[in-house]
Design a protein around this motif. Structure first.
Motif, PDB file in Angstrom:
ATOM      1  N   GLU A  28       0.824  -1.210   0.000  1.00 14.71           N
ATOM      2  CA  GLU A  28       0.000   0.000   0.000  1.00 14.71           C
ATOM      3  C   GLU A  28       0.861   1.264   0.000  1.00 14.71           C
ATOM      4  OE1 GLU A  28      -0.555  -2.484   2.289  1.00 14.71           O
ATOM      5  OE2 GLU A  28      -2.277  -3.381   1.303  1.00 14.71           O
ATOM      6  N   GLU A  78       2.676   1.607  -3.379  1.00 15.41           N
ATOM      7  CA  GLU A  78       1.788   2.118  -4.431  1.00 15.41           C
ATOM      8  C   GLU A  78       1.531   3.606  -4.246  1.00 15.41           C
ATOM      9  OE1 GLU A  78      -1.595  -0.461  -4.217  1.00 15.41           O
ATOM     10  OE2 GLU A  78      -0.651  -1.992  -5.469  1.00 15.41           O
ATOM     11  N   SER A 118       4.759   5.535  -5.067  1.00 15.77           N
ATOM     12  CA  SER A 118       4.999   5.443  -6.522  1.00 15.77           C
ATOM     13  C   SER A 118       4.063   6.363  -7.277  1.00 15.77           C
ATOM     14  CB  SER A 118       4.820   4.004  -7.009  1.00 15.77           C
ATOM     15  OG  SER A 118       5.824   3.182  -6.488  1.00 15.77           O
ATOM     16  N   SER A 119       2.827   6.481  -6.835  1.00 17.89           N
ATOM     17  CA  SER A 119       1.858   7.336  -7.520  1.00 17.89           C
ATOM     18  C   SER A 119       2.258   8.816  -7.459  1.00 17.89           C
ATOM     19  CB  SER A 119       0.452   7.158  -6.951  1.00 17.89           C
ATOM     20  OG  SER A 119       0.337   7.793  -5.684  1.00 17.89           O
TER      21      SER A 119
END
Length: 56
Positions: free
Chosen positions: A46, A49, A52-53
């Protein structure tokens, strides 16, 4: 501070530090590692992600 929050696997804290306190998700520590690096070591999908976003 963001590296420490990532170390205890608290996504809520990571998001708070970035959105409310202005923490830099690309900041490096003394070992030149970013919070994303530490999230990958755990692994914490989580947080990985989310961080990374922010790079896109």
């Amino acid at each position: 501070m963001l590296h420490a929050a990532d170390a205890v696997c608290s996504q809520e804290t990571v998001e708070y530090l970035i959105t409310e306190c202005g923490a830099d998700p690309a900041a490096t520590d003394r070992a030149r590692n970013t919070p994303l690096h530490y999230a990958g070591e755990r692994p914490n999908i989580e947080i990985m992600e989310y961080l990374s976003s922010l790079e896109e």
